[in-house]
Design a protein around this motif. Structure first.
Motif, PDB file in Angstrom:
ATOM      1  N   ASP A  12      47.940  41.540  30.222  1.00  0.00           N
ATOM      2  CA  ASP A  12      47.927  42.238  31.507  1.00  0.00           C
ATOM      3  C   ASP A  12      46.530  42.193  32.140  1.00  0.00           C
ATOM      4  OD1 ASP A  12      49.248  43.750  33.531  1.00  0.00           O
ATOM      5  OD2 ASP A  12      48.195  45.535  32.796  1.00  0.00           O
ATOM      6  N   LYS A  13      45.506  42.303  31.307  1.00  0.00           N
ATOM      7  CA  LYS A  13      44.133  42.248  31.820  1.00  0.00           C
ATOM      8  C   LYS A  13      43.799  40.862  32.362  1.00  0.00           C
ATOM      9  CE  LYS A  13      42.744  45.540  28.309  1.00  0.00           C
ATOM     10  NZ  LYS A  13      42.067  45.649  27.017  1.00  0.00           N
ATOM     11  N   ARG A  15      46.054  38.767  33.638  1.00  0.00           N
ATOM     12  CA  ARG A  15      46.819  38.596  34.873  1.00  0.00           C
ATOM     13  C   ARG A  15      46.232  39.349  36.051  1.00  0.00           C
ATOM     14  NH1 ARG A  15      51.745  40.452  32.324  1.00  0.00           N
ATOM     15  NH2 ARG A  15      51.938  38.982  30.642  1.00  0.00           N
ATOM     16  N   GLN A  16      45.600  40.491  35.782  1.00  0.00           N
ATOM     17  CA  GLN A  16      45.074  41.336  36.860  1.00  0.00           C
ATOM     18  C   GLN A  16      43.624  41.734  36.577  1.00  0.00           C
ATOM     19  OE1 GLN A  16      47.754  44.615  37.413  1.00  0.00           O
ATOM     20  NE2 GLN A  16      49.505  43.291  37.629  1.00  0.00           N
ATOM     21  N   PRO A  17      42.700  40.785  36.674  1.00  0.00           N
ATOM     22  CA  PRO A  17      41.303  41.089  36.342  1.00  0.00           C
ATOM     23  C   PRO A  17      40.673  42.118  37.284  1.00  0.00           C
ATOM     24  CG  PRO A  17      41.482  38.892  37.258  1.00  0.00           C
ATOM     25  CD  PRO A  17      42.875  39.398  37.049  1.00  0.00           C
ATOM     26  N   ALA A  18      41.131  42.185  38.527  1.00  0.00           N
ATOM     27  CA  ALA A  18      40.554  43.163  39.466  1.00  0.00           C
ATOM     28  C   ALA A  18      40.856  44.589  39.016  1.00  0.00           C
ATOM     29  CB  ALA A  18      41.084  42.916  40.868  1.00  0.00           C
ATOM     30  N   LEU A  19      42.062  44.831  38.526  1.00  0.00           N
ATOM     31  CA  LEU A  19      42.401  46.171  38.031  1.00  0.00           C
ATOM     32  C   LEU A  19      41.597  46.520  36.786  1.00  0.00           C
ATOM     33  CD1 LEU A  19      46.277  46.341  38.487  1.00  0.00           C
ATOM     34  CD2 LEU A  19      44.518  47.547  39.782  1.00  0.00           C
ATOM     35  N   LYS A  22      38.120  47.392  37.824  1.00  0.00           N
ATOM     36  CA  LYS A  22      38.080  48.758  38.363  1.00  0.00           C
ATOM     37  C   LYS A  22      38.069  49.786  37.234  1.00  0.00           C
ATOM     38  CE  LYS A  22      40.294  51.752  41.725  1.00  0.00           C
ATOM     39  NZ  LYS A  22      41.382  51.907  42.680  1.00  0.00           N
TER      40      LYS A  22
END
Length: 75
Positions: A12-13, A15-19, A22
């Motif tokens: 998941d990290k 796939r969504q590095p921006a989240l 944050k």
């Protein structure tokens, strides 16, 4: 089991590095210039570590890396 956990959480990290960036920012442990490199590199390190542990490649070395990552995540 620990290898599976590392692999699962890393996906998941990745796939969504921006989240993930944050989330790291909210802890305020890293300077801003290290935030994005950490958000990109840490999940891949987590994935590779999980796969190597699952395949039993360099188990002593990987155990040390996992201990370091778990200590970092505990902070």
């Amino acid at each position: 089991m620990l290898a599976g956990l590392f692999i699962y959480t890393s996906l998941d990290k990745i796939r969504q590095p921006a989240l993930f960036a944050k989330a790291i920012y909210n802890y305020q442990l890293l300077p801003d210039m290290l935030l994005h490199p950490a958000a990109i590199l840490l999940p891949w390190l987590e994935l590779v570590t999980g796969v190597m542990l699952l395949l039993n490649v360099f188990p002593k070395t990987i155990s040390g890396v996992m201990l370091g990552l778990l200590s970092l995540f505990t902070l």
